[in-house]
Write an enzyme that holds these catalytic residues in place. Structure first.
Site, PDB file in Angstrom:
ATOM      1  N   ASP A  22      32.909 -38.435  31.255  1.00  0.00           N
ATOM      2  CA  ASP A  22      31.497 -38.020  30.839  1.00  0.00           C
ATOM      3  C   ASP A  22      30.638 -38.997  31.779  1.00  0.00           C
ATOM      4  OD1 ASP A  22      28.990 -37.301  29.555  1.00  0.00           O
ATOM      5  OD2 ASP A  22      29.252 -39.227  28.671  1.00  0.00           O
ATOM      6  N   ASP A  24      26.594 -39.766  31.488  1.00  0.00           N
ATOM      7  CA  ASP A  24      25.658 -40.622  30.739  1.00  0.00           C
ATOM      8  C   ASP A  24      26.086 -41.239  29.599  1.00  0.00           C
ATOM      9  OD1 ASP A  24      23.426 -39.851  32.514  1.00  0.00           O
ATOM     10  OD2 ASP A  24      22.956 -37.905  31.431  1.00  0.00           O
TER      11      ASP A  24
END
Ligand SMILES: [Mg+2]
Length: 248
Positions: A22, A24
């Site tokens: 991922d 953020d």
């Protein structure tokens, strides 16, 4: 399970074939830069809204910046979500410009251990991929600034909001990554920071390590392979070991 409690029995032959990140909150603590950019966009539009840290922590339960604005407006005005999308789209475009500018100025670095893990995986030929539902421009800004202009050569597959309109916790973005890698879920390890991210990866069947942060400390991470504060000191061998334990 906290990383401290993981036993160190090592079973060879069950290596991770790919690590899926991922972006953020996982690769970098970007959430506050996003919050500030939203507030700048509101200000530029002549709106008096200001999202505080506490308010933004709650708003992060809604994945996707545009969706977050719509949720906020719907909650505060009662207008139907469909009537709010044009305004949200315009605000979100302005927000993205502010965010990209801030990230390109180096306002946010990679979280501890990320650069080292990327380098180790590259050296040991563990494939790397990205599964994010943020905007492509945000990914490019962060990774080109922090990993260099050739960052895209490091990641075999990048799936983002452009290719997975159904945001996390929907598993679509992870399923797209698995299809493009040509790997089964259990051959991969996902690295996430939030409940929505964990849910998306789990629904795709991928063992997941959580690196929590200030915005996700309060999330529940049931079913994660491990929950750590960051990847500092968690090298590729440790991840392989966690993965082996998760799939046996
Ligand atoms: Mg995240």
């Amino acid at each position: 399970m906290s990383f401290d409690t993981v036993s160190i029995d090592f079973i060879s032959g069950c290596d991770v074939k790919a690590i899926i990140f991922d972006v953020d909150g996982t690769m970098a603590d970007t959430e506050d830069a996003h919050r500030v950019a939203f507030n700048r966009a509101f200000d530029q539009a002549g709106l008096s809204w200001h999202w505080s840290v506490d308010e933004y922590r709650d708003l992060l339960s809604v994945a996707g910046g545009q969706e977050r604005i719509v949720h906020f407006l719907h909650t505060n005005t009662g207008h139907s979500p469909t009537s709010l999308y044009d305004m949200a789209r315009s605000l979100h475009q302005a927000k993205t410009q502010y965010y990209v500018q801030s990230i390109e100025e180096g306002s946010v670095g990679l979280r501890p251990g990320i650069a080292e893990l990327v380098a180790q995986a590259t050296e040991q030929r563990v494939r790397l991929a990205i599964a994010t539902t943020t905007s492509p421009a945000n990914v490019v800004a962060l990774l080109s600034t922090q990993l260099g202009a050739k960052w895209a050569n490091l990641f075999e597959v990048v799936e983002d909001a452009a290719t997975a309109p159904n945001k996390k916790p929907c598993p679509d973005v992870y399923l797209n990554v698995l299809a493009r890698l040509g790997l089964a879920a259990e051959e991969c390890m996902a690295i996430e920071d939030s409940f929505n991210g964990l849910a998306a990866a789990q629904r795709a069947g991928i063992p997941t390590v959580i690196t929590r942060n200030a915005y996700t400390q309060h999330h529940k991470f049931d079913g994660a392979v491990a929950v750590v504060n960051d990847l500092g000191g968690v090298d590729l061998a440790a991840l392989i070991q966690l993965h082996t334990q998760a799939i046996k």
